[in-house]
Design a protein around this motif. Structure first.
Motif, PDB file in Angstrom:
ATOM      1  N   PHE A 238      44.142  54.040  42.525  1.00 21.07           N
ATOM      2  CA  PHE A 238      42.973  53.152  42.500  1.00 21.07           C
ATOM      3  C   PHE A 238      43.352  51.726  42.921  1.00 21.07           C
ATOM      4  O   PHE A 238      42.642  51.100  43.701  1.00 21.07           O
ATOM      5  N   ALA A 239      44.472  51.230  42.401  1.00 16.95           N
ATOM      6  CA  ALA A 239      44.894  49.853  42.698  1.00 16.95           C
ATOM      7  C   ALA A 239      45.129  49.648  44.195  1.00 16.95           C
ATOM      8  O   ALA A 239      44.902  48.552  44.717  1.00 16.95           O
ATOM      9  N   MET A 297      53.064  46.442  36.001  1.00 19.38           N
ATOM     10  CA  MET A 297      51.964  47.412  36.006  1.00 19.38           C
ATOM     11  C   MET A 297      50.812  46.941  35.128  1.00 19.38           C
ATOM     12  O   MET A 297      49.653  47.173  35.437  1.00 19.38           O
ATOM     13  N   GLY A 298      51.149  46.285  34.028  1.00 19.51           N
ATOM     14  CA  GLY A 298      50.128  45.844  33.092  1.00 19.51           C
ATOM     15  C   GLY A 298      49.085  44.949  33.732  1.00 19.51           C
ATOM     16  O   GLY A 298      47.879  45.131  33.535  1.00 19.51           O
ATOM     17  N   LEU A 299      49.540  44.007  34.535  1.00 21.03           N
ATOM     18  CA  LEU A 299      48.613  43.067  35.187  1.00 21.03           C
ATOM     19  C   LEU A 299      47.694  43.792  36.170  1.00 21.03           C
ATOM     20  O   LEU A 299      46.500  43.503  36.239  1.00 21.03           O
ATOM     21  N   LYS A 303      43.520  44.312  35.824  1.00 20.50           N
ATOM     22  CA  LYS A 303      42.636  44.005  36.958  1.00 20.50           C
ATOM     23  C   LYS A 303      41.664  45.162  37.204  1.00 20.50           C
ATOM     24  O   LYS A 303      40.477  44.964  37.428  1.00 20.50           O
ATOM     25  N   LEU A 304      42.187  46.397  37.148  1.00 17.33           N
ATOM     26  CA  LEU A 304      41.349  47.591  37.326  1.00 17.33           C
ATOM     27  C   LEU A 304      40.421  47.808  36.137  1.00 17.33           C
ATOM     28  O   LEU A 304      39.268  48.185  36.300  1.00 17.33           O
ATOM     29  N   LEU A 305      40.960  47.583  34.932  1.00 16.99           N
ATOM     30  CA  LEU A 305      40.200  47.811  33.708  1.00 16.99           C
ATOM     31  C   LEU A 305      38.952  46.930  33.651  1.00 16.99           C
ATOM     32  O   LEU A 305      37.954  47.297  33.030  1.00 16.99           O
ATOM     33  N   GLU A 311      35.471  44.248  28.067  1.00 18.20           N
ATOM     34  CA  GLU A 311      35.852  43.721  26.752  1.00 18.20           C
ATOM     35  C   GLU A 311      37.325  43.974  26.460  1.00 18.20           C
ATOM     36  O   GLU A 311      38.056  43.081  26.036  1.00 18.20           O
ATOM     37  N   ARG A 312      37.778  45.220  26.702  1.00 21.37           N
ATOM     38  CA  ARG A 312      39.191  45.548  26.442  1.00 21.37           C
ATOM     39  C   ARG A 312      40.098  44.793  27.413  1.00 21.37           C
ATOM     40  O   ARG A 312      41.168  44.319  27.030  1.00 21.37           O
ATOM     41  N   ALA A 313      39.659  44.665  28.663  1.00 16.60           N
ATOM     42  CA  ALA A 313      40.432  43.905  29.663  1.00 16.60           C
ATOM     43  C   ALA A 313      40.616  42.457  29.185  1.00 16.60           C
ATOM     44  O   ALA A 313      41.696  41.876  29.304  1.00 16.60           O
TER      45      ALA A 313
END
Length: 361
Positions: A238-239, A297-299, A303-305, A311-313
Motif C-alpha cells: 500500500f505504501a 516502518m512505524g512512520l 501515514k497509511l493509518l 484517531e489511532r494514527a
C-alpha cells in the motif's frame, strides 16, 4: 557481497559507536519538530545525506529511498541531488549498485546482494528529477543484471530458491512480499523514464502480488505462505502504491493491529521470533528483526493509518512526539516494551535521517 574484512571493520566501528552513544547520548534541544529538523540538518555532511549521525554515518540506499519524498517536501532537493551524484559515482566506479557505501567510500552489500537497492535508487532519481543521462548506460546494465539475477523469467516473481538481502536483512525468506513489491515499484518507475530499459513491463505486478501473497485478509510474508502477519509485508504493497484497494488496506491494517505489531507503538516485523529463520549473525542482535519496534516502518504505517483510523494514527503520532522529546533525539529501534533496543553487542542508533518522515506526517 561483503568480505570478512568489511564485516569486521564495519561491525567493530558500529559496536564502538553504539556503546559510546549509550554512555554519552547526543541530546538536542527543543520540541519534537525542532529536534527532527536539527537531525536532518546534521545528517548532511557536505557531500551526501548520511543514514544517521552515529552508528551509520554512511549512504544506505534503501534508507535514503524511504526519505526522499519527505526530504523533497522539506526543500532539500539540492542535497538529494548531491547525494545521488555521490552514490552513482561510487557505484559506477565499482560497477555495482549495493545496499550501502562505507564511510570511506566503498560500496558493499550487507549481508548479500539485495533486491531493493536498485529500485530505491531509481525511485529517488525519478521523484527528485535527478538528471541521470550520464549514468544511463551503467543504470541499464544494473537493471538487466537485477532482472537476470533476481527474477524467475516464467513467473515474474523474485526467485524463491535464493536468499537475497532485504529490508529485514538478517532474515531468510523465500521470495518475500516486500521484495516483490520493490520489483513492482521498479517496473512502475521505469515507465516513462527516458533512455532506461524496462524488462519488467511484460508482468502485471499488482495482479501477481495479489495472486501469490494475499490470504484474503492480509499479505503473506513470503511464498511459503506461513500463517502469521508480518509488518513489512502488509505495509509496503500500500505504501508504494502497488495495491490501491481500500478494503484490502482496511483488512491488512486490522490484522496488523490484531497481531499486536503496532503496540505499544508501531511497527514490529512479527509478533515473535518463531515466525522466521535468520542468518547466523542474528545471534549478536537477539530479536532485532522480530518483535523489536522499528521507527522507519512505524512512520510509514502511521501515514497509511491516517486513511483508515485517524484517531489511532493521531495517538501514535503523539506517542512518537513524546519519545522524541523524552530521548531528545530520534532513535532507530526499540525493544518490544518500548525501551531503546540494546544487546551486549549493539545499542540502537540515533540521529536518524528518518526524522524527515516524522516532519511530514
Amino acid at each position: 557481497m561483503a568480505s570478512i574484512f568489511d564485516y569486521f571493520t564495519q561491525g567493530s566501528r558500529i559496536f564502538a559507536t553504539g556503546w559510546k552513544n549509550k554512555i554519552l547520548p547526543k541530546k538536542y534541544s527543543g520540541d519534537a519538530e525542532e529536534i527532527c529538523e536539527q537531525i536532518v540538518n546534521d545528517c548532511w555532511n557536505g557531500r551526501y545525506l548520511q543514514t544517521s549521525t552515529t552508528n551509520f554515518p554512511q549512504f544506505w540506499t534503501r534508507d535514503f529511498g524511504w526519505c526522499t519524498k519527505s526530504l523533497l517536501n522539506l526543500q532539500h532537493k539540492d542535497q538529494i541531488h548531491h547525494t545521488l551524484r555521490y552514490a552513482l559515482n561510487h557505484f559506477k566506479q565499482h560497477q555495482k549498485v549495493t545496499t550501502t557505501i562505507t564511510p570511506g567510500g566503498k560500496p558493499f552489500d550487507f549481508p548479500t546482494f539485495a533486491v531493493d537497492s536498485l529500485p530505491w535508487l531509481i525511485h529517488s532519481i525519478k521523484i527528485s528529477k535527478f538528471p541521470y543521462y550520464s549514468f544511463k548506460d551503467f543504470l541499464n546494465k544494473e537493471i538487466q543484471k537485477l532482472y537476470n539475477k533476481v527474477i524467475n523469467q516464467h513467473t515474474g516473481l523474485v526467485k524463491p530458491e535464493i536468499n537475497f538481502s532485504s529490508i529485514k536483512d538478517f532474515a531468510v525468506r523465500k521470495s518475500s512480499c516486500y521484495d516483490n513489491c520493490l520489483v513492482a515499484l521498479l517496473a512502475k518507475d521505469l515507465k516513462g523514464m527516458e533512455h532506461l530499459h524496462n524488462p519488467f513491463e511484460k508482468f502485471s505486478y499488482p495482479e501477481l502480488i495479489k495472486r501469490h501473497f494475499w490470504s484474503g485478509e492480509y499479505f503473506y510474508d513470503d511464498l511459503s505462505q506461513q500463517k502469521y502477519v508480518a509488518g513489512d509485508a502488509n505495509l509496503f504493497p500500500f505504501a508504494l502504491g502497488i495495491i490501491t484497494d481500500k478494503d484490502m488496506l482496511h483488512s491488512a491494517m486490522k490484522k496488523i493491529h490484531e497481531a499486536g505489531l503496532d503496540e505499544p507503538f508501531p511497527l514490529k516485523y512479527t509478533a515473535g521470533k518463531k515466525e522466521a529463520s535468520f542468518i547466523w549473525q542474528e545471534v549478536f542482535l537477539h530479536n532485532y528483526e522480530s518483535n523489536a519496534i522499528w521507527m522507519h516502518m512505524g512512520l510509514l504505517y502511521v501515514k497509511l493509518l491516517q486513511e483508515v483510523d485517524k484517531e489511532r494514527a493521531k495517538q501514535y503520532k503523539e506517542r512518537y512526539k513524546q519519545l522524541i522529546e523524552q530521548h531528545k533525539n530520534f532513535l532507530e529501534v526499540f525493544d518490544e516494551k518500548g525501551k531503546p533496543f540494546s544487546t551486549p553487542f549493539y545499542y540502537c542508533d540515533s540521529g536518524m535521517l528518518w526524522a524527515a518522515n516524522y516532519l511530514t506526517l
